[in-house]
Design a protein around this motif. Structure first.
Motif, short mmCIF file in Angstrom:
data_model
loop_
_atom_site.label_atom_id
_atom_site.label_comp_id
_atom_site.label_asym_id
_atom_site.label_seq_id
_atom_site.Cartn_x
_atom_site.Cartn_y
_atom_site.Cartn_z
N SER A 1 -0.30 37.11 15.05
CA SER A 1 0.77 36.78 15.99
C SER A 1 2.07 37.48 15.59
CB SER A 1 0.98 35.27 16.07
OG SER A 1 1.48 34.76 14.85
N THR A 2 2.96 37.58 16.53
CA THR A 2 4.20 38.34 16.36
C THR A 2 5.38 37.40 16.15
OG1 THR A 2 3.28 39.97 17.89
CG2 THR A 2 5.63 40.14 17.40
N LEU A 3 6.16 37.66 15.12
CA LEU A 3 7.40 36.92 14.94
C LEU A 3 8.44 37.47 15.91
CD1 LEU A 3 7.54 36.70 11.04
CD2 LEU A 3 6.88 34.91 12.64
N GLN A 4 9.44 36.67 16.20
CA GLN A 4 10.49 37.05 17.14
C GLN A 4 10.94 38.48 16.90
OE1 GLN A 4 11.68 34.69 19.38
NE2 GLN A 4 13.62 35.50 20.10
N ILE A 5 10.86 39.33 17.93
CA ILE A 5 11.11 40.75 17.74
C ILE A 5 12.58 41.12 17.91
CG2 ILE A 5 8.78 41.36 18.46
CD1 ILE A 5 9.89 42.19 21.17
N GLY A 6 13.41 40.19 18.34
CA GLY A 6 14.82 40.48 18.50
C GLY A 6 15.56 39.31 19.10
N ALA A 7 16.88 39.43 19.19
CA ALA A 7 17.70 38.36 19.76
C ALA A 7 17.29 38.06 21.19
CB ALA A 7 19.17 38.76 19.70
N SER A 8 17.07 36.78 21.49
CA SER A 8 16.71 36.31 22.83
C SER A 8 15.39 36.87 23.33
CB SER A 8 17.82 36.64 23.84
OG SER A 8 19.04 36.03 23.48
N ALA A 9 14.57 37.43 22.45
CA ALA A 9 13.37 38.16 22.88
C ALA A 9 12.08 37.36 22.70
CB ALA A 9 13.27 39.48 22.13
N PRO B 1 -7.55 17.83 21.12
CA PRO B 1 -7.23 16.50 21.61
C PRO B 1 -5.75 16.18 21.39
CG PRO B 1 -9.26 16.46 20.34
CD PRO B 1 -8.66 17.82 20.14
N ASN B 2 -4.99 16.09 22.48
CA ASN B 2 -3.57 15.74 22.43
C ASN B 2 -2.73 16.72 21.64
OD1 ASN B 2 -4.14 13.25 23.84
ND2 ASN B 2 -4.95 12.49 21.88
N ALA B 3 -3.17 17.97 21.52
CA ALA B 3 -2.44 18.94 20.70
C ALA B 3 -2.46 20.32 21.35
CB ALA B 3 -3.05 19.03 19.31
N VAL B 4 -1.36 21.05 21.18
CA VAL B 4 -1.23 22.41 21.70
C VAL B 4 -0.83 23.32 20.54
CG1 VAL B 4 -0.05 23.90 23.35
CG2 VAL B 4 -0.51 21.51 23.95
N TYR B 5 -1.59 24.41 20.33
CA TYR B 5 -1.34 25.36 19.26
C TYR B 5 -0.61 26.57 19.84
CZ TYR B 5 -5.05 22.72 16.84
OH TYR B 5 -5.82 21.73 16.27
N MET B 6 0.52 26.95 19.22
CA MET B 6 1.35 28.01 19.77
C MET B 6 1.81 28.98 18.69
SD MET B 6 3.61 25.91 22.61
CE MET B 6 4.14 24.62 21.48
N THR B 7 2.26 30.15 19.14
CA THR B 7 2.79 31.16 18.22
C THR B 7 4.31 31.26 18.36
OG1 THR B 7 2.48 32.96 19.82
CG2 THR B 7 0.66 32.51 18.31
N ASN B 8 4.92 31.96 17.39
CA ASN B 8 6.37 32.22 17.34
C ASN B 8 7.18 30.92 17.42
OD1 ASN B 8 8.73 33.78 17.15
ND2 ASN B 8 8.90 33.97 19.36
N PRO B 9 7.09 30.06 16.41
CA PRO B 9 6.26 30.16 15.20
C PRO B 9 4.86 29.60 15.44
CG PRO B 9 7.58 28.19 15.06
CD PRO B 9 7.96 28.86 16.36
N VAL B 10 3.94 29.90 14.52
CA VAL B 10 2.62 29.29 14.59
C VAL B 10 2.78 27.81 14.28
CG1 VAL B 10 0.31 29.24 13.59
CG2 VAL B 10 1.46 31.43 13.96
N GLU B 11 2.42 26.96 15.23
CA GLU B 11 2.63 25.53 15.06
C GLU B 11 1.71 24.76 16.00
OE1 GLU B 11 6.59 24.48 16.20
OE2 GLU B 11 6.47 25.51 18.14
#
Length: 289
Positions: free
Chosen positions: A38-46, A171-181
């Motif tokens: 996964s990609t970390l934030q690539i720039g301001a507001s991006a 179950p009752n959970a959502v996995y997301m990137t930027n950040p991985v959480e």
């Protein structure tokens, strides 16, 4: 970054892993893959362009962060501008779901399409099963959320909305990137169902306010009726009045509310020539609650 408490075993063919409790989990990436790819934030507001980078990776059409950002046309905050123009820039900073759709299509050379599903006003849908059903068909979801909702008690209110790739659900959970959480389904639903408004911190207003700011320089009228409806100028004057008041015990406004260009909901991306791509184009809107 969140700590993942549940050990998950992945069945790559079906993308339907099962947790230690035997309950089904649907993943586009494993947690390990998400941490590595996964990609970390690539720039301001991006955050929008960052989500597009990950979407195209998932769909097998990788592009550089620079290409994604150029195609999404991320808007920046004008931090040095006078207050009215600064507030206008804040209402638009980053990207809307439409910019993500157009950016993904342009960056992929037309290979990828997107379809936005609004969650506001509230919709009659079970979020995790709905996301899972599309992810099993190889669609890549991006959640557009008002992060100023469902803030944990004691934590500072974030100052922006956020786009995040959803790489898995359980179950009752959502996995997301930027950040991985991993975030609870209930919290994600709250953030997905929001008016198009943004809270601006008191100090950000006071730093840029001057007494000679022309009243007609605030957005409003036909070009921005919501600015008038929310009486942004009146809110600014109230904050400034509170600052000038010598009564230290008088409660002070923490934020003002301005219109936001964003709409809360989920954009689903798929390969244009796939069955899923055509299903997305023909899918009905989510029914109102």
């Amino acid at each position: 970054m969140s700590v993942f408490k549940e050990k998950v075993c992945y069945h790559r063919v079906t993308m339907e892993p099962r947790g230690s409790s035997g309950e089904e989990v649907t993943m586009l990436w494993s947690i390990k893959e998400a941490m590595e790819r996964s990609t970390l934030q690539i720039g301001a507001s991006a955050c929008g362009a960052t989500a597009v980078v990950d979407v195209l990776q998932v769909l097998g059409v990788p592009v550089s962060p620079e290409t994604a950002d150029r195609c999404v046309q991320t808007r920046l905050r004008r931090n040095e501008a006078p207050l009215p123009d600064y507030l206008l820039s804040r209402s638009e900073a980053g990207a809307t779901h439409q910019q993500l759709i157009e950016g993904a299509e342009l960056a992929s050379g037309g290979k990828v399409l997107g379809r936005f599903f609004t969650f506001h006003p509230p919709r009659r849908v079970q979020l995790v099963p709905w996301l899972a059903s599309w992810m099993r068909r190889s669609a890549a979801p991006v959640a557009t959320m008002n992060m100023q909702l469902a803030v944990t008690e004691g934590e500072e209110t974030p100052d922006a909305w956020h786009h995040q790739l959803v790489f898995g659900v359980g179950p009752n959970a959502v996995y997301m990137t930027n950040p991985v959480e991993v975030v609870s389904e209930a919290v994600v639903l709250q953030r997905l169902c929001s008016d198009s408004v943004l809270l601006i911190r008191r100090e950000d207003v006071l730093q840029r306010w001057t007494a000679d700011t022309p009243a007609d320089s605030f957005p409003g009228g036909a070009a921005g009726p919501q600015w008038t409806v929310l009486d942004v100028q009146g809110q600014v004057r109230q904050v400034c009045h509170e600052e000038e008041c010598e009564n230290e015990e008088q409660p002070k406004t923490s934020h003002i509310t301005i219109p936001a260009a964003y709409r809360s909901g989920v954009t689903l991306f798929a390969l244009r020539d796939s069955d899923t791509g055509q299903e997305l184009l023909n899918a009905p809107e989510l029914p109102l609650l």
